[in-house]
Design a protein around this motif. Structure first.
Motif, PDB file in Angstrom:
ATOM      1  N   ILE A   1     -53.639 -44.815 -17.856  1.00 32.59           N
ATOM      2  CA  ILE A   1     -54.627 -45.617 -17.124  1.00 32.59           C
ATOM      3  C   ILE A   1     -55.903 -44.801 -16.969  1.00 32.59           C
ATOM      4  N   SER A   2     -57.031 -45.397 -17.343  1.00 28.65           N
ATOM      5  CA  SER A   2     -58.335 -44.749 -17.162  1.00 28.65           C
ATOM      6  C   SER A   2     -58.789 -44.929 -15.725  1.00 28.65           C
ATOM      7  N   THR A   3     -59.506 -43.939 -15.236  1.00 30.26           N
ATOM      8  CA  THR A   3     -60.053 -44.003 -13.886  1.00 30.26           C
ATOM      9  C   THR A   3     -61.567 -43.929 -13.962  1.00 30.26           C
ATOM     10  N   LYS A   4     -62.223 -44.919 -13.375  1.00 32.59           N
ATOM     11  CA  LYS A   4     -63.684 -44.937 -13.295  1.00 32.59           C
ATOM     12  C   LYS A   4     -64.080 -44.583 -11.862  1.00 32.59           C
ATOM     13  N   ARG A   5     -65.000 -43.641 -11.729  1.00 30.54           N
ATOM     14  CA  ARG A   5     -65.460 -43.219 -10.406  1.00 30.54           C
ATOM     15  C   ARG A   5     -66.596 -44.113  -9.928  1.00 30.54           C
ATOM     16  N   LEU A   6     -66.492 -44.556  -8.691  1.00 29.45           N
ATOM     17  CA  LEU A   6     -67.549 -45.324  -8.033  1.00 29.45           C
ATOM     18  C   LEU A   6     -68.124 -44.466  -6.918  1.00 29.45           C
ATOM     19  N   PHE A   7     -69.415 -44.235  -6.945  1.00 27.02           N
ATOM     20  CA  PHE A   7     -70.054 -43.458  -5.900  1.00 27.02           C
ATOM     21  C   PHE A   7     -70.424 -44.374  -4.747  1.00 27.02           C
ATOM     22  N   ALA A   8     -69.887 -44.088  -3.571  1.00 23.19           N
ATOM     23  CA  ALA A   8     -70.127 -44.921  -2.395  1.00 23.19           C
ATOM     24  C   ALA A   8     -71.525 -44.667  -1.854  1.00 23.19           C
ATOM     25  N   GLN A   9     -72.273 -45.739  -1.732  1.00 19.45           N
ATOM     26  CA  GLN A   9     -73.593 -45.659  -1.109  1.00 19.45           C
ATOM     27  C   GLN A   9     -73.473 -46.085   0.352  1.00 19.45           C
ATOM     28  N   SER A  10     -74.334 -45.588   1.193  1.00 14.30           N
ATOM     29  CA  SER A  10     -74.341 -45.993   2.594  1.00 14.30           C
ATOM     30  C   SER A  10     -74.758 -47.450   2.683  1.00 14.30           C
ATOM     31  N   VAL A  11     -74.002 -48.221   3.443  1.00 15.58           N
ATOM     32  CA  VAL A  11     -74.272 -49.654   3.539  1.00 15.58           C
ATOM     33  C   VAL A  11     -75.505 -49.911   4.407  1.00 15.58           C
ATOM     34  N   THR A  12     -76.329 -50.856   3.978  1.00 18.45           N
ATOM     35  CA  THR A  12     -77.472 -51.339   4.766  1.00 18.45           C
ATOM     36  C   THR A  12     -77.495 -52.858   4.668  1.00 18.45           C
ATOM     37  N   ARG A  13     -78.234 -53.480   5.527  1.00 17.28           N
ATOM     38  CA  ARG A  13     -78.369 -54.946   5.440  1.00 17.28           C
ATOM     39  C   ARG A  13     -78.922 -55.355   4.078  1.00 17.28           C
ATOM     40  N   ASP A  14     -79.882 -54.608   3.563  1.00 12.21           N
ATOM     41  CA  ASP A  14     -80.513 -54.976   2.293  1.00 12.21           C
ATOM     42  C   ASP A  14     -79.596 -54.777   1.097  1.00 12.21           C
ATOM     43  N   ASN A  15     -78.922 -53.621   1.005  1.00 12.03           N
ATOM     44  CA  ASN A  15     -78.122 -53.382  -0.199  1.00 12.03           C
ATOM     45  C   ASN A  15     -76.780 -54.116  -0.195  1.00 12.03           C
ATOM     46  N   PHE A  16     -76.402 -54.718   0.940  1.00 15.15           N
ATOM     47  CA  PHE A  16     -75.144 -55.458   1.012  1.00 15.15           C
ATOM     48  C   PHE A  16     -75.356 -56.975   0.928  1.00 15.15           C
ATOM     49  N   ARG A  17     -76.590 -57.406   0.904  1.00 14.58           N
ATOM     50  CA  ARG A  17     -76.928 -58.835   0.975  1.00 14.58           C
ATOM     51  C   ARG A  17     -76.243 -59.687  -0.103  1.00 14.58           C
ATOM     52  N   SER A  18     -76.022 -59.180  -1.291  1.00 14.35           N
ATOM     53  CA  SER A  18     -75.390 -59.946  -2.375  1.00 14.35           C
ATOM     54  C   SER A  18     -73.903 -60.204  -2.129  1.00 14.35           C
ATOM     55  N   TYR A  19     -73.335 -59.529  -1.136  1.00 14.97           N
ATOM     56  CA  TYR A  19     -71.896 -59.612  -0.875  1.00 14.97           C
ATOM     57  C   TYR A  19     -71.577 -60.205   0.484  1.00 14.97           C
ATOM     58  N   GLY A  20     -72.530 -60.171   1.390  1.00 13.02           N
ATOM     59  CA  GLY A  20     -72.302 -60.662   2.743  1.00 13.02           C
ATOM     60  C   GLY A  20     -73.338 -60.104   3.693  1.00 13.02           C
TER      61      GLY A  20
END
Length: 163
Positions: free
Chosen positions: A5-24
């Protein structure tokens, strides 16, 4: 012979109202008595009986091989005791699977909660502690009748790790 199984790394960004708008939405504290406005959670819970509960999760780590969505309601999540946590998301859509390129991760402080829009793909909450208590607002039968998961390992031989 099975493939590894390949593993892809996701770098967690700090959540803000603006960068989370597409998800909720990101919801933070406000003064008591404030009138309802765009900073308040816009909930969709009309398709059943709302359920608000505290869920205790143990040793979740940071890896996932499945991602889930709910198409009948919004979902709100937040940690108790001010603990930070991680969540991977992809925008809602009409397809029965998320685009791999659209999956992103957020670091969410214990001083706020998130509301996931209807259909938002999500994996988590994730954390490094032995356990974390989360409050969860969804429908009473969400995990029975409105829990659509896509298996990344089975379909792509891929898992993600949030770093």
């Amino acid at each position: 012979m099975s493939e590894s199984i390949s593993t892809k790394r996701l770098f967690a960004q700090s959540v803000t109202r603006d960068n989370f708008r597409s998800y909720g939405q990101v919801i933070s504290a406000s003064v008591d008595g404030k009138s309802f406005d765009d900073e308040d959670a816009r909930l969709n819970l009309q398709n059943g009986i709302p359920r608000f509960y505290i869920m205790r999760l143990h040793e979740k780590g940071r890896k996932f091989g499945k991602i889930t969505r709910h198409v009948e309601c919004t979902q709100c999540l937040g940690s108790l005791d001010g603990k930070d946590w991680l969540m991977a998301v992809a925008p809602p859509g009409d397809r029965d699977k998320p685009s791999l390129e659209d999956i992103v991760a957020f670091r969410i402080p214990g001083s706020c909660f998130i509301k996931l829009d209807v259909g938002t793909w999500h994996a988590g909450p994730y954390f490094d502690a032995d356990f974390v208590d989360f409050y969860n607002l969804e429908l009473s039968d969400t995990n029975v009748v409105d829990h659509f998961s896509f298996d990344l390992v089975k379909s792509y031989n891929l898992e993600f790790e949030i770093v």
